[in-house]
Design a protein around this motif. Sequence first.
Motif, PDB file in Angstrom:
ATOM      1  N   SER A 303      13.229  14.536 -44.616  1.00  0.00           N
ATOM      2  CA  SER A 303      13.782  13.214 -44.332  1.00  0.00           C
ATOM      3  C   SER A 303      12.666  12.275 -43.927  1.00  0.00           C
ATOM      4  CB  SER A 303      14.849  13.292 -43.231  1.00  0.00           C
ATOM      5  OG  SER A 303      14.241  13.484 -41.964  1.00  0.00           O
ATOM      6  N   TRP A 304      12.879  11.011 -44.221  1.00  0.00           N
ATOM      7  CA  TRP A 304      11.926   9.973 -43.856  1.00  0.00           C
ATOM      8  C   TRP A 304      12.656   8.905 -43.039  1.00  0.00           C
ATOM      9  CZ3 TRP A 304      11.668  12.722 -48.239  1.00  0.00           C
ATOM     10  CH2 TRP A 304      10.424  13.244 -48.621  1.00  0.00           C
ATOM     11  N   GLN A 305      12.084   8.537 -41.937  1.00  0.00           N
ATOM     12  CA  GLN A 305      12.617   7.460 -41.110  1.00  0.00           C
ATOM     13  C   GLN A 305      11.535   6.392 -40.967  1.00  0.00           C
ATOM     14  OE1 GLN A 305      12.998   7.121 -36.527  1.00  0.00           O
ATOM     15  NE2 GLN A 305      14.854   8.209 -37.168  1.00  0.00           N
ATOM     16  N   LEU A 306      11.866   5.176 -41.365  1.00  0.00           N
ATOM     17  CA  LEU A 306      10.947   4.051 -41.265  1.00  0.00           C
ATOM     18  C   LEU A 306      11.372   3.177 -40.105  1.00  0.00           C
ATOM     19  CD1 LEU A 306      10.988   4.980 -44.355  1.00  0.00           C
ATOM     20  CD2 LEU A 306       9.991   2.752 -44.840  1.00  0.00           C
ATOM     21  N   ARG A 307      10.431   2.846 -39.227  1.00  0.00           N
ATOM     22  CA  ARG A 307      10.741   2.073 -38.024  1.00  0.00           C
ATOM     23  C   ARG A 307       9.882   0.812 -37.966  1.00  0.00           C
ATOM     24  NH1 ARG A 307      13.306   5.330 -34.045  1.00  0.00           N
ATOM     25  NH2 ARG A 307      12.311   4.215 -32.320  1.00  0.00           N
ATOM     26  N   LEU A 308      10.538  -0.272 -37.582  1.00  0.00           N
ATOM     27  CA  LEU A 308       9.868  -1.569 -37.452  1.00  0.00           C
ATOM     28  C   LEU A 308       9.713  -1.902 -35.976  1.00  0.00           C
ATOM     29  CD1 LEU A 308       8.881  -4.407 -38.370  1.00  0.00           C
ATOM     30  CD2 LEU A 308      11.302  -5.087 -38.424  1.00  0.00           C
ATOM     31  N   TYR A 309       8.464  -2.104 -35.554  1.00  0.00           N
ATOM     32  CA  TYR A 309       8.173  -2.536 -34.184  1.00  0.00           C
ATOM     33  C   TYR A 309       7.632  -3.961 -34.237  1.00  0.00           C
ATOM     34  CZ  TYR A 309       8.619   2.290 -32.596  1.00  0.00           C
ATOM     35  OH  TYR A 309       9.098   3.539 -32.297  1.00  0.00           O
ATOM     36  N   GLY A 310       8.215  -4.838 -33.427  1.00  0.00           N
ATOM     37  CA  GLY A 310       7.725  -6.207 -33.442  1.00  0.00           C
ATOM     38  C   GLY A 310       8.453  -7.098 -32.462  1.00  0.00           C
ATOM     39  N   SER A 311       8.049  -8.352 -32.473  1.00  0.00           N
ATOM     40  CA  SER A 311       8.656  -9.351 -31.594  1.00  0.00           C
ATOM     41  C   SER A 311       8.462 -10.728 -32.204  1.00  0.00           C
ATOM     42  CB  SER A 311       8.022  -9.298 -30.206  1.00  0.00           C
ATOM     43  OG  SER A 311       8.562 -10.309 -29.370  1.00  0.00           O
ATOM     44  N   PHE A 312       9.528 -11.498 -32.240  1.00  0.00           N
ATOM     45  CA  PHE A 312       9.442 -12.907 -32.641  1.00  0.00           C
ATOM     46  C   PHE A 312       9.114 -13.732 -31.400  1.00  0.00           C
ATOM     47  CE2 PHE A 312      12.067 -11.130 -36.007  1.00  0.00           C
ATOM     48  CZ  PHE A 312      11.527 -11.730 -37.136  1.00  0.00           C
ATOM     49  N   GLU A 313       8.158 -14.616 -31.543  1.00  0.00           N
ATOM     50  CA  GLU A 313       7.720 -15.406 -30.397  1.00  0.00           C
ATOM     51  C   GLU A 313       7.615 -16.879 -30.775  1.00  0.00           C
ATOM     52  OE1 GLU A 313       7.422 -14.226 -27.418  1.00  0.00           O
ATOM     53  OE2 GLU A 313       7.606 -12.094 -27.938  1.00  0.00           O
ATOM     54  N   LEU A 314       7.941 -17.719 -29.811  1.00  0.00           N
ATOM     55  CA  LEU A 314       7.788 -19.158 -29.954  1.00  0.00           C
ATOM     56  C   LEU A 314       6.448 -19.551 -29.379  1.00  0.00           C
ATOM     57  CD1 LEU A 314       9.605 -21.546 -30.950  1.00  0.00           C
ATOM     58  CD2 LEU A 314      10.188 -21.924 -28.548  1.00  0.00           C
ATOM     59  N   ASN A 315       5.743 -20.433 -30.069  1.00  0.00           N
ATOM     60  CA  ASN A 315       4.464 -20.902 -29.550  1.00  0.00           C
ATOM     61  C   ASN A 315       4.681 -21.438 -28.142  1.00  0.00           C
ATOM     62  OD1 ASN A 315       1.726 -21.127 -30.078  1.00  0.00           O
ATOM     63  ND2 ASN A 315       1.870 -23.237 -30.729  1.00  0.00           N
ATOM     64  N   PRO A 316       3.818 -21.083 -27.184  1.00  0.00           N
ATOM     65  CA  PRO A 316       4.023 -21.517 -25.795  1.00  0.00           C
ATOM     66  C   PRO A 316       4.337 -23.004 -25.697  1.00  0.00           C
ATOM     67  CG  PRO A 316       2.176 -20.018 -25.900  1.00  0.00           C
ATOM     68  CD  PRO A 316       2.599 -20.273 -27.323  1.00  0.00           C
ATOM     69  N   LEU A 317       5.391 -23.330 -24.962  1.00  0.00           N
ATOM     70  CA  LEU A 317       5.833 -24.710 -24.834  1.00  0.00           C
ATOM     71  C   LEU A 317       4.916 -25.478 -23.901  1.00  0.00           C
ATOM     72  CD1 LEU A 317       9.677 -24.126 -24.498  1.00  0.00           C
ATOM     73  CD2 LEU A 317       8.359 -24.598 -26.556  1.00  0.00           C
ATOM     74  N   GLY A 318       4.778 -26.753 -24.170  1.00  0.00           N
ATOM     75  CA  GLY A 318       3.962 -27.612 -23.330  1.00  0.00           C
ATOM     76  C   GLY A 318       4.796 -28.257 -22.243  1.00  0.00           C
ATOM     77  N   CYS A 319       4.463 -29.480 -21.936  1.00  0.00           N
ATOM     78  CA  CYS A 319       5.161 -30.186 -20.858  1.00  0.00           C
ATOM     79  C   CYS A 319       6.579 -30.573 -21.260  1.00  0.00           C
ATOM     80  CB  CYS A 319       4.358 -31.428 -20.460  1.00  0.00           C
ATOM     81  SG  CYS A 319       2.680 -31.029 -19.898  1.00  0.00           S
ATOM     82  N   ASP A 320       6.784 -30.833 -22.561  1.00  0.00           N
ATOM     83  CA  ASP A 320       8.109 -31.194 -23.053  1.00  0.00           C
ATOM     84  C   ASP A 320       8.762 -29.943 -23.631  1.00  0.00           C
ATOM     85  OD1 ASP A 320      10.388 -32.248 -24.114  1.00  0.00           O
ATOM     86  OD2 ASP A 320       9.384 -33.545 -25.585  1.00  0.00           O
ATOM     87  N   THR A 321       9.571 -29.283 -22.837  1.00  0.00           N
ATOM     88  CA  THR A 321      10.174 -28.016 -23.275  1.00  0.00           C
ATOM     89  C   THR A 321      11.271 -28.208 -24.304  1.00  0.00           C
ATOM     90  OG1 THR A 321      11.683 -28.084 -21.376  1.00  0.00           O
ATOM     91  CG2 THR A 321       9.620 -26.855 -21.102  1.00  0.00           C
ATOM     92  N   ASP A 322      11.713 -29.449 -24.525  1.00  0.00           N
ATOM     93  CA  ASP A 322      12.702 -29.706 -25.565  1.00  0.00           C
ATOM     94  C   ASP A 322      12.066 -29.708 -26.953  1.00  0.00           C
ATOM     95  OD1 ASP A 322      14.831 -29.914 -23.806  1.00  0.00           O
ATOM     96  OD2 ASP A 322      14.592 -32.080 -23.534  1.00  0.00           O
ATOM     97  N   ASN A 323      10.747 -29.875 -26.992  1.00  0.00           N
ATOM     98  CA  ASN A 323      10.039 -29.925 -28.271  1.00  0.00           C
ATOM     99  C   ASN A 323       9.495 -28.538 -28.593  1.00  0.00           C
ATOM    100  OD1 ASN A 323       8.553 -30.476 -30.517  1.00  0.00           O
ATOM    101  ND2 ASN A 323       7.316 -32.100 -29.622  1.00  0.00           N
ATOM    102  N   THR A 324      10.254 -27.801 -29.389  1.00  0.00           N
ATOM    103  CA  THR A 324       9.861 -26.436 -29.746  1.00  0.00           C
ATOM    104  C   THR A 324       9.077 -26.382 -31.047  1.00  0.00           C
ATOM    105  OG1 THR A 324      11.910 -26.023 -30.993  1.00  0.00           O
ATOM    106  CG2 THR A 324      11.921 -25.532 -28.615  1.00  0.00           C
TER     107      THR A 324
END
Length: 335
Positions: A303-324
Motif C-alpha cells: 500500500s502507498w499513502q501520500l501525505r501533504l504537509y503545509g500551511s496557507f499563510e497571509l503576508n504579514p499585515l501592516g498598520c491597516d489590517t483591513d487591507n489584506t
Amino acid sequence: MAAFNLSLPKVQIEVDRAWRDPILKQAYVGKVGAARAILDRQTTTFASPIQGTGKNAKNLTTTIYWPLSCPGDVVSCSDECVVSTAEPTDNSQDVVLACLAQIGFKESMKRFRDSPLDFDRVVATSLMANMKVLDEYIAKQTILFIEANKGVHTYEIPGGTIAGGDMELPGSAFTADLMTQLMLSAEFSRLTSPFVLDGTNFYADYKKVQAFVGNLDGKGNAQLYGDFPFEFDPINMTSTAPNKTYLLNGSAVAFISGNFWDLTRTEMAPGHFVYKIQSQNLPGIYYDVHEIQACSSNDFVTSWQLRLYGSFELNPLGCDTDNTGILAFENMGGI
C-alpha cells in the motif's frame, strides 16, 4: 514476490515517461491554476520548519518576525524639544506545518502473477493519479483561503454594491471595460503588483478579445486586459467560489510546504518504507510517501499513502489590517 521488488528509480522513470507522452499525460494533468498563480508569485522565504530526517525528523513551529512602524498624523510644527510618541514594534507569527490531507492505494501480488502489465509502470501511473488529486486539493484550498481572507474595499465601483466583503456587480460588467475600475480599486487599496484570479466571469470575453487582437477595433480591449496578469481556474473556482473574481497583490498569499522524508527510499521498520515524491503539476511541492508491505486476505499487498504537509499563510499585515491584499468581486448575474 514480484510485488515487493519495487525500484523507486524505475518508478520515477515511468512517471517521467508518462508525463512526456501526450496521450498518457492528459490523464494526469491537474486543474491547478489557482495554486500555480500563488506559488509562482509568493515571496515567502525561510528555513524549512521540519528539521532532521528519518527517525530524527520532527515537526517544529517556526516563528517569523517583522517590524511594524505605524506613523502618526501630520501636525503643525511645534516645539523642537518635544519627544515623539510613535514607536515601532516587533510583530511575530507562528507557522506550523500540519498534515492537510492524505490519499492512498494498494496493489496485490497475485494480480501480477498473470497480468501482462509491468509492476513499476502500474505503480507509477497510480502515484500520478493520486498526486493529481492532491494537487487539485491544494488548488481548491488556495481559493478557500483567499475567500476567507479577502480585504475591505476602499473604492466603490459605479453600479456596484459592497456586501459581505464582496463588490457585487451585474453580469454584464465583466468585460474589458471593467479594467479601468479594477485599476482604481488597486490604486485605492495600494496594491503594488496585482493580478486577477478568475473562474468564468471574464473567461469568454477575455478569450474573444485575445482572438480579435489583430483587428483594429480589438487592440484597445486587449490593451485594457493587458494591464493585469490574468490567471484562470474555471473548474476549481466554479466549485469552490462560484461567480467570484479576485484581485490580489502578487505576494499576498503563500503556501508553505515541507516533508519529513527525502528522495531516498528508506526502510524505517520491517516492510515500511518512506520517501518523498515531487508533484508533476506543482513545481516545488513534494508529498511524503509511506509504502507498506503486508500479508492481507490471503495475498501479499503493498500500500502507498501520500501525505501533504503545509500551511496557507497571509503576508504579514501592516498598520491597516483591513487591507489584506485581496479584493473579491461577485457576478450577480442579470444585465
